[in-house]
Scaffold this motif. Structure first.
Motif, PDB file in Angstrom:
ATOM      1  N   SER A  21       0.805  -1.224   0.000  1.00  0.00           N
ATOM      2  CA  SER A  21       0.000   0.000   0.000  1.00  0.00           C
ATOM      3  C   SER A  21       0.834   1.267   0.000  1.00  0.00           C
ATOM      4  O   SER A  21       0.280   2.364  -0.060  1.00  0.00           O
ATOM      5  N   GLY A  22       2.157   1.148   0.131  1.00  0.00           N
ATOM      6  CA  GLY A  22       3.021   2.322   0.141  1.00  0.00           C
ATOM      7  C   GLY A  22       2.975   3.085   1.443  1.00  0.00           C
ATOM      8  O   GLY A  22       3.161   4.306   1.460  1.00  0.00           O
ATOM      9  N   GLN A  23       2.756   2.397   2.550  1.00  0.00           N
ATOM     10  CA  GLN A  23       2.668   3.046   3.849  1.00  0.00           C
ATOM     11  C   GLN A  23       4.003   2.986   4.570  1.00  0.00           C
ATOM     12  O   GLN A  23       4.908   2.240   4.199  1.00  0.00           O
ATOM     13  N   LEU A  24       4.127   3.780   5.622  1.00  0.00           N
ATOM     14  CA  LEU A  24       5.293   3.779   6.498  1.00  0.00           C
ATOM     15  C   LEU A  24       4.874   3.283   7.869  1.00  0.00           C
ATOM     16  O   LEU A  24       3.720   3.410   8.259  1.00  0.00           O
ATOM     17  N   LEU A  25       5.835   2.741   8.614  1.00  0.00           N
ATOM     18  CA  LEU A  25       5.588   2.380  10.002  1.00  0.00           C
ATOM     19  C   LEU A  25       6.285   3.386  10.890  1.00  0.00           C
ATOM     20  O   LEU A  25       7.480   3.634  10.748  1.00  0.00           O
ATOM     21  N   GLU A  26       5.528   3.980  11.792  1.00  0.00           N
ATOM     22  CA  GLU A  26       6.064   4.970  12.725  1.00  0.00           C
ATOM     23  C   GLU A  26       6.177   4.309  14.093  1.00  0.00           C
ATOM     24  O   GLU A  26       5.180   3.922  14.690  1.00  0.00           O
ATOM     25  N   VAL A  27       7.404   4.159  14.578  1.00  0.00           N
ATOM     26  CA  VAL A  27       7.675   3.492  15.852  1.00  0.00           C
ATOM     27  C   VAL A  27       8.088   4.563  16.856  1.00  0.00           C
ATOM     28  O   VAL A  27       9.033   5.312  16.625  1.00  0.00           O
ATOM     29  N   THR A  28       7.373   4.612  17.990  1.00  0.00           N
ATOM     30  CA  THR A  28       7.605   5.634  19.000  1.00  0.00           C
ATOM     31  C   THR A  28       7.858   4.983  20.350  1.00  0.00           C
ATOM     32  O   THR A  28       7.150   4.056  20.732  1.00  0.00           O
ATOM     33  N   CYS A  29       8.873   5.464  21.041  1.00  0.00           N
ATOM     34  CA  CYS A  29       9.105   5.076  22.423  1.00  0.00           C
ATOM     35  C   CYS A  29       8.345   6.073  23.296  1.00  0.00           C
ATOM     36  O   CYS A  29       8.637   7.272  23.270  1.00  0.00           O
ATOM     37  N   GLN A  30       7.395   5.582  24.051  1.00  0.00           N
ATOM     38  CA  GLN A  30       6.597   6.484  24.884  1.00  0.00           C
ATOM     39  C   GLN A  30       7.318   6.898  26.152  1.00  0.00           C
ATOM     40  O   GLN A  30       6.857   7.791  26.856  1.00  0.00           O
ATOM     41  N   PHE A  31       8.448   6.274  26.435  1.00  0.00           N
ATOM     42  CA  PHE A  31       9.213   6.643  27.626  1.00  0.00           C
ATOM     43  C   PHE A  31      10.072   7.877  27.368  1.00  0.00           C
ATOM     44  O   PHE A  31      10.060   8.819  28.148  1.00  0.00           O
ATOM     45  N   CYS A  32      10.816   7.872  26.251  1.00  0.00           N
ATOM     46  CA  CYS A  32      11.708   9.008  25.965  1.00  0.00           C
ATOM     47  C   CYS A  32      11.222   9.865  24.790  1.00  0.00           C
ATOM     48  O   CYS A  32      11.885  10.822  24.419  1.00  0.00           O
TER      49      CYS A  32
END
Length: 106
Positions: A21-32
């Motif tokens: 689908s041409g999407q990106l994955l956004e990975v976030t650390c909720q701690f920092c």
């Protein structure tokens, strides 16, 4: 109407579906509060095709060294974001050779 749980939405969507689908994955650390974006086809070179609700457990934060605060979101690219959005790319994969020794009797 109540909002649907985001993890339930990701359960039926896999890495190959996001790559097609041409999407990106956004990975976030909720701690920092550090965020990185990845192309799904780069992640497919490192792991098998899994559903996106399981992807957060496969990431580890480089700044705070924690893995229990990671969340994954799917991002659809828009035309105005090209050239401005920072994305991590896979350059190469190296393999570490580690010898394992065993003591024996001659």
């Amino acid at each position: 109407m109540p909002e649907m749980n985001y993890a339930k939405k990701l359960r039926g969507w896999s890495l190959s579906d996001a790559a097609d689908s041409g999407q990106l994955l956004e990975v976030t650390c909720q701690f920092c509060r550090r965020t990185h974006r990845y192309f799904p086809h780069d992640l497919l070179k490192l792991t098998e095709n899994v559903s996106l609700d399981r992807m957060a457990s496969r990431f580890h934060c480089q700044r705070c060294d924690r893995s229990d605060y990671m969340i994954v979101k799917v991002v659809q690219l828009w035309g105005s974001e090209y050239g401005k959005l920072e994305v991590r790319r896979l350059v190469k994969v190296t393999t570490l050779k580690k010898p394992i020794w065993e003591d024996g009797v001659l």
